[in-house]
Design an enzyme around this catalytic site. Structure first.
Site, PDB file in Angstrom:
ATOM      1  N   HIS A   1       8.239  14.852 -15.261  1.00  0.00           N
ATOM      2  CA  HIS A   1       7.950  13.467 -15.610  1.00  0.00           C
ATOM      3  C   HIS A   1       8.079  12.636 -14.343  1.00  0.00           C
ATOM      4  CE1 HIS A   1       7.656   9.688 -17.455  1.00  0.00           C
ATOM      5  NE2 HIS A   1       8.225   9.956 -18.614  1.00  0.00           N
TER       6      HIS A   1
ATOM      7  N   HIS B   1       1.586  11.643 -23.610  1.00  0.00           N
ATOM      8  CA  HIS B   1       2.764  11.296 -22.802  1.00  0.00           C
ATOM      9  C   HIS B   1       3.687  12.510 -22.797  1.00  0.00           C
ATOM     10  CE1 HIS B   1       5.657   8.879 -20.765  1.00  0.00           C
ATOM     11  NE2 HIS B   1       6.539   8.932 -21.738  1.00  0.00           N
TER      12      HIS B   1
ATOM     13  N   CYS C   1       8.046   4.187 -17.211  1.00  0.00           N
ATOM     14  CA  CYS C   1       7.040   5.260 -17.224  1.00  0.00           C
ATOM     15  C   CYS C   1       5.611   4.785 -17.474  1.00  0.00           C
ATOM     16  CB  CYS C   1       7.424   6.310 -18.263  1.00  0.00           C
ATOM     17  SG  CYS C   1       9.130   6.838 -18.121  1.00  0.00           S
TER      18      CYS C   1
END
Length: 387
Positions: free
Chosen positions: A315, A280, A155
């Site tokens: 995400h 995040h 990520c």
């Protein structure tokens, strides 16, 4: 952390579930996720799917071997950027590319792999799912001849592409760098997170009382970094690797805190200078708790405006950092709005922060930070500022 010289964002483009009007998508309660029943076995799942058209032109033989939705999504974003205007005067050997991805072209190979399980004679072309094919393919497509490579650190991949691009320019190894990230929806990713019991059964709620996991999304977000002054500059980047656990973050946010502080140090800024922080903010219990701990350590009682945008985008894995960088880029350019945090109940243990509940910008913002924290403790924080 050694200070770095800011680099300019000459142009950018982004594709995601947010559609063409990202301000409207991020400042209203409009639902941007869609339900899909073709990704998990015998169940539907909410995802942040890109709904627009994808590049459908015929690819030249030099890049046809890596043809995939992932690569075509990158080309779709590329078409929205006027790269020629900003690179015509630069030698092709001085034009570099650093991309981030985690899925590459896996989705396009999934049908063939299923057939191969039943028939070993079915051929599968693995080149389209190699991590390096994204940057290499874009380099061939554009005819550039400088440095080109892909970063795959889950990520944080495309966030780290920004850091790498800034280093290449500051080191004198490139005059302009195409950076960003591309990741597309695939069954491997969705089933993997489902096996970890990390997928939310509804729209995710970052920092929410009843948060139960993430939604997955897809995106292609590209930027051209140059030595030239631009309305929005990449001021600095901070990276860290806490290596606490293969999938769980450090419970006290040690790596996250280090990345944010290193970004501030590289940009020669104080925490009080940051006007907005894009979390995040995955909506998993452990990630949100540790990130807010890290925010407290870095910002104290500064009351920086914070929000997560993943309840709108999902995400986007290796492309998440670039997509959220694009959001920061747009709010700095437009100076009229901030992305709303999810409107549900906030966890009482995380309630002491200044979550964005009013999208209307009350005063100009000069600096925005964006966080991306990955499996294995691979962390990056980026700081963007107005020139």
């Amino acid at each position: 952390m050694r200070p770095v010289k800011p680099v300019g964002i000459a142009c950018s483009a982004s594709l995601s579930s947010l559609g063409k009007n990202i301000k409207q998508a991020l400042t209203t309660d409009q639902m941007m996720l869609t339900s899909r029943d073709d990704l998990l076995i015998d169940q539907s799942v909410l995802v942040g799917a890109y709904q627009g058209e994808v590049f459908s032109g015929q690819l030249a033989p030099a890049v046809a071997y890596i043809d995939s939705r992932n690569f075509r999504l990158a080309l779709t974003a590329l078409e929205q950027m006027n790269l020629a205007e900003h690179t015509a005067h630069v030698s092709k050997t001085r034009l570099a590319i650093v991309m981030g991805t985690s899925t590459s072209g896996i989705a396009d190979n999934e049908p063939a792999l299923k057939q191969r399980f039943d028939n070993p004679n079915v051929k599968v072309s693995y080149k389209k799912q190699e991590m390096g094919c994204l940057a290499r393919g874009l380099q061939t497509y554009l005819g550039w001849q400088g440095i080109a490579y892909t970063i795959s650190t889950a990520c944080s991949s495309s966030g780290k592409a920004f850091a790498a691009g800034q280093r290449l320019i500051n080191a004198g190894l490139a005059d302009a760098v195409l950076v960003g990230g591309v990741d597309t929806l695939c069954q491997l990713t969705l089933n993997g997170f489902n096996s970890l019991e990390s997928l939310s059964k509804t729209q995710c709620t970052p920092c929410g009382t009843h948060r139960d996991g993430i939604n997955i999304g897809e995106s292609a977000s590209l930027f051209l970094l140059t030595k030239e002054q631009a309305p929005v500059m990449l001021m600095g980047c901070g990276e860290s690797m806490d290596a606490w656990h293969i999938s769980a973050p450090h419970p006290e946010g040690a790596g996250a805190q280090s990345a944010m502080q290193r970004a501030l140090d590289s940009a020669q800024l104080q925490a009080s200078s940051i006007d907005y922080l894009n979390l995040h903010g995955t909506a998993t219990p452990q990630n949100d708790a540790m990130e807010i701990k890290a925010v407290r350590q870095v910002f104290g009682s500064n009351g920086v405006n914070i929000s997560s945008t993943k309840h709108k985008t999902g995400h986007c894995l290796g492309a998440a950092g670039a997509l959220e960088a694009y959001i920061c880029h747009q709010i700095l350019l437009e100076q009229t709005w901030l992305p709303l945090h999810q409107t549900g109940e906030i966890d009482c243990e995380l309630l002491d922060q200044s979550y964005v509940k009013d999208a209307v910008l009350k005063q100009p913002i000069h600096y925005a930070m964006s966080n991306s924290f990955a499996f294995g403790g691979s962390n990056v924080s980026l700081i963007f500022g107005t020139s």
